[in-house]
Design a protein around this motif. Structure first.
Motif, PDB file in Angstrom:
ATOM      1  N   MET A 135       0.838  -1.210   0.000  1.00 32.37           N
ATOM      2  CA  MET A 135       0.000   0.000   0.000  1.00 32.37           C
ATOM      3  C   MET A 135       0.872   1.259   0.000  1.00 32.37           C
ATOM      4  N   ALA A 136       1.985   1.231   0.727  1.00 30.59           N
ATOM      5  CA  ALA A 136       2.909   2.370   0.694  1.00 30.59           C
ATOM      6  C   ALA A 136       3.454   2.558  -0.723  1.00 30.59           C
ATOM      7  N   ALA A 137       3.751   1.458  -1.391  1.00 32.29           N
ATOM      8  CA  ALA A 137       4.227   1.549  -2.775  1.00 32.29           C
ATOM      9  C   ALA A 137       3.140   2.125  -3.682  1.00 32.29           C
ATOM     10  N   ALA A 138       1.891   1.742  -3.438  1.00 35.36           N
ATOM     11  CA  ALA A 138       0.779   2.286  -4.240  1.00 35.36           C
ATOM     12  C   ALA A 138       0.645   3.795  -4.032  1.00 35.36           C
ATOM     13  N   LEU A 139       0.808   4.236  -2.788  1.00 35.53           N
ATOM     14  CA  LEU A 139       0.762   5.677  -2.514  1.00 35.53           C
ATOM     15  C   LEU A 139       1.856   6.402  -3.288  1.00 35.53           C
ATOM     16  N   LEU A 140       3.061   5.833  -3.291  1.00 34.67           N
ATOM     17  CA  LEU A 140       4.171   6.456  -4.015  1.00 34.67           C
ATOM     18  C   LEU A 140       3.948   6.425  -5.520  1.00 34.67           C
ATOM     19  N   ALA A 141       3.270   5.396  -6.013  1.00 37.93           N
ATOM     20  CA  ALA A 141       2.951   5.328  -7.439  1.00 37.93           C
ATOM     21  C   ALA A 141       2.034   6.478  -7.827  1.00 37.93           C
ATOM     22  N   VAL A 142       1.185   6.878  -6.893  1.00 40.06           N
ATOM     23  CA  VAL A 142       0.256   7.992  -7.145  1.00 40.06           C
ATOM     24  C   VAL A 142       0.952   9.342  -6.954  1.00 40.06           C
ATOM     25  N   LEU A 143       1.703   9.483  -5.868  1.00 43.54           N
ATOM     26  CA  LEU A 143       2.269  10.786  -5.506  1.00 43.54           C
ATOM     27  C   LEU A 143       3.674  11.028  -6.039  1.00 43.54           C
ATOM     28  N   GLY A 144       4.401   9.985  -6.359  1.00 45.02           N
ATOM     29  CA  GLY A 144       5.777  10.120  -6.809  1.00 45.02           C
ATOM     30  C   GLY A 144       6.737  10.115  -5.633  1.00 45.02           C
ATOM     31  N   SER A 145       7.988   9.808  -5.917  1.00 40.87           N
ATOM     32  CA  SER A 145       8.986   9.670  -4.852  1.00 40.87           C
ATOM     33  C   SER A 145       9.323  11.001  -4.186  1.00 40.87           C
ATOM     34  N   GLY A 146       8.993  12.102  -4.806  1.00 37.17           N
ATOM     35  CA  GLY A 146       9.219  13.412  -4.180  1.00 37.17           C
ATOM     36  C   GLY A 146       8.467  13.550  -2.860  1.00 37.17           C
ATOM     37  N   TRP A 147       7.336  12.866  -2.736  1.00 36.93           N
ATOM     38  CA  TRP A 147       6.571  12.917  -1.488  1.00 36.93           C
ATOM     39  C   TRP A 147       7.395  12.368  -0.328  1.00 36.93           C
ATOM     40  N   LEU A 148       8.285  11.425  -0.604  1.00 35.75           N
ATOM     41  CA  LEU A 148       9.130  10.865   0.452  1.00 35.75           C
ATOM     42  C   LEU A 148      10.080  11.911   1.033  1.00 35.75           C
ATOM     43  N   ARG A 149      10.521  12.850   0.206  1.00 32.24           N
ATOM     44  CA  ARG A 149      11.425  13.907   0.671  1.00 32.24           C
ATOM     45  C   ARG A 149      10.689  14.979   1.453  1.00 32.24           C
ATOM     46  N   ALA A 150       9.443  15.252   1.053  1.00 32.85           N
ATOM     47  CA  ALA A 150       8.660  16.301   1.707  1.00 32.85           C
ATOM     48  C   ALA A 150       7.222  15.805   1.886  1.00 32.85           C
ATOM     49  N   PRO A 151       7.028  14.854   2.811  1.00 31.04           N
ATOM     50  CA  PRO A 151       5.690  14.271   2.975  1.00 31.04           C
ATOM     51  C   PRO A 151       4.695  15.269   3.558  1.00 31.04           C
ATOM     52  N   THR A 152       3.459  15.149   3.105  1.00 29.72           N
ATOM     53  CA  THR A 152       2.370  15.958   3.639  1.00 29.72           C
ATOM     54  C   THR A 152       1.278  15.022   4.128  1.00 29.72           C
ATOM     55  N   LEU A 153       0.539  15.470   5.117  1.00 22.16           N
ATOM     56  CA  LEU A 153      -0.449  14.623   5.775  1.00 22.16           C
ATOM     57  C   LEU A 153      -1.673  14.330   4.905  1.00 22.16           C
ATOM     58  N   ALA A 154      -2.229  15.346   4.269  1.00 22.92           N
ATOM     59  CA  ALA A 154      -3.520  15.185   3.588  1.00 22.92           C
ATOM     60  C   ALA A 154      -3.556  14.026   2.589  1.00 22.92           C
ATOM     61  N   PRO A 155      -2.608  13.917   1.656  1.00 24.55           N
ATOM     62  CA  PRO A 155      -2.709  12.802   0.709  1.00 24.55           C
ATOM     63  C   PRO A 155      -2.524  11.440   1.369  1.00 24.55           C
ATOM     64  N   ALA A 156      -1.677  11.350   2.383  1.00 20.33           N
ATOM     65  CA  ALA A 156      -1.476  10.072   3.073  1.00 20.33           C
ATOM     66  C   ALA A 156      -2.737   9.674   3.823  1.00 20.33           C
ATOM     67  N   LEU A 157      -3.347  10.626   4.499  1.00 20.10           N
ATOM     68  CA  LEU A 157      -4.580  10.359   5.236  1.00 20.10           C
ATOM     69  C   LEU A 157      -5.712   9.979   4.271  1.00 20.10           C
ATOM     70  N   ALA A 158      -5.847  10.716   3.181  1.00 19.51           N
ATOM     71  CA  ALA A 158      -6.873  10.400   2.184  1.00 19.51           C
ATOM     72  C   ALA A 158      -6.651   9.009   1.598  1.00 19.51           C
ATOM     73  N   PHE A 159      -5.402   8.690   1.303  1.00 18.83           N
ATOM     74  CA  PHE A 159      -5.081   7.371   0.765  1.00 18.83           C
ATOM     75  C   PHE A 159      -5.456   6.282   1.773  1.00 18.83           C
ATOM     76  N   GLY A 160      -5.140   6.517   3.039  1.00 17.49           N
ATOM     77  CA  GLY A 160      -5.498   5.545   4.067  1.00 17.49           C
ATOM     78  C   GLY A 160      -6.994   5.313   4.129  1.00 17.49           C
ATOM     79  N   VAL A 161      -7.768   6.383   4.107  1.00 14.67           N
ATOM     80  CA  VAL A 161      -9.229   6.246   4.171  1.00 14.67           C
ATOM     81  C   VAL A 161      -9.753   5.526   2.933  1.00 14.67           C
ATOM     82  N   VAL A 162      -9.251   5.880   1.765  1.00 14.06           N
ATOM     83  CA  VAL A 162      -9.700   5.228   0.525  1.00 14.06           C
ATOM     84  C   VAL A 162      -9.318   3.748   0.519  1.00 14.06           C
ATOM     85  N   SER A 163      -8.209   3.407   1.174  1.00 12.38           N
ATOM     86  CA  SER A 163      -7.770   2.012   1.189  1.00 12.38           C
ATOM     87  C   SER A 163      -8.730   1.085   1.929  1.00 12.38           C
TER      88      SER A 163
END
Length: 164
Positions: A82-110
């Motif tokens: 699931m973490a890999a799926a999130l990165l597939a959507v957001l790109g690896s740049g999110w790993l350098r500067a993560p933000t809460l909203a997309p991770a939280l939304a992804f968790g809820v959608v999962s």
């Protein structure tokens, strides 16, 4: 970021997020709330290997060898996937500067995965429709997956602070 580094970070972020859900489950268990026994996930996988997808309920299915270990390994592999799926959507740049909203939304959608795949396969129906109290089960699933999203963010945030 090198691809090996991305893979290692995804594995760490997925493991942290999954561990966050495990801490939540441990708290719920202490409060007397029912939580998934991952041995049942292992049992389902063992029967899936033999061609049986659906059970009514999974608890009545015959145990399979090493089901608890298999279930826990699958639980963490799914979290990492699931973490890999999130990165597939957001790109690896999110790993350098993560933000809460997309991770939280992804968790809820999962939560669609247990609602549409695991709960029906375990005999609980779509979105736990066949359990005695479906709405509390549904809300607990949504809360667990929201916490998984929070765990994705926390794992990525810690890595972004300590690993440049």
């Amino acid at each position: 970021m090198q691809s090996v580094e991305v893979v290692m970070r995804v594995m760490a972020v997925g493991a942290v997020a999954t561990a966050v859900t495990d801490l939540w489950a441990a708290m719920l268990r202490r409060l007397g709330r029912p939580v998934l026994d991952y041995a049942l996930l292992g049992r389902w996988l063992g029967h899936l290997r033999r061609g049986r997808w659906r059970h009514a309920p999974i608890q009545a299915a015959a145990p399979v060898r090493c089901e608890r270990l298999l279930g826990w390994l699958a639980h963490y592999a799914i979290g990492i996937g699931m973490a890999a799926a999130l990165l597939a959507v957001l790109g690896s740049g999110w790993l350098r500067a993560p933000t809460l909203a997309p991770a939280l939304a992804f968790g809820v959608v999962s939560v669609a995965l247990p609602f549409l795949v695991m709960q029906p396969a375990f005999g609980a129906g779509i979105a736990a429709a066949r359990v005695p109290r479906p709405w509390p089960a549904r809300l607990q699933s949504v809360a667990t997956h929201a916490l998984f999203g929070l765990g994705l963010y926390l794992g990525a945030r810690v890595l972004s602070i300590f690993i440049v």
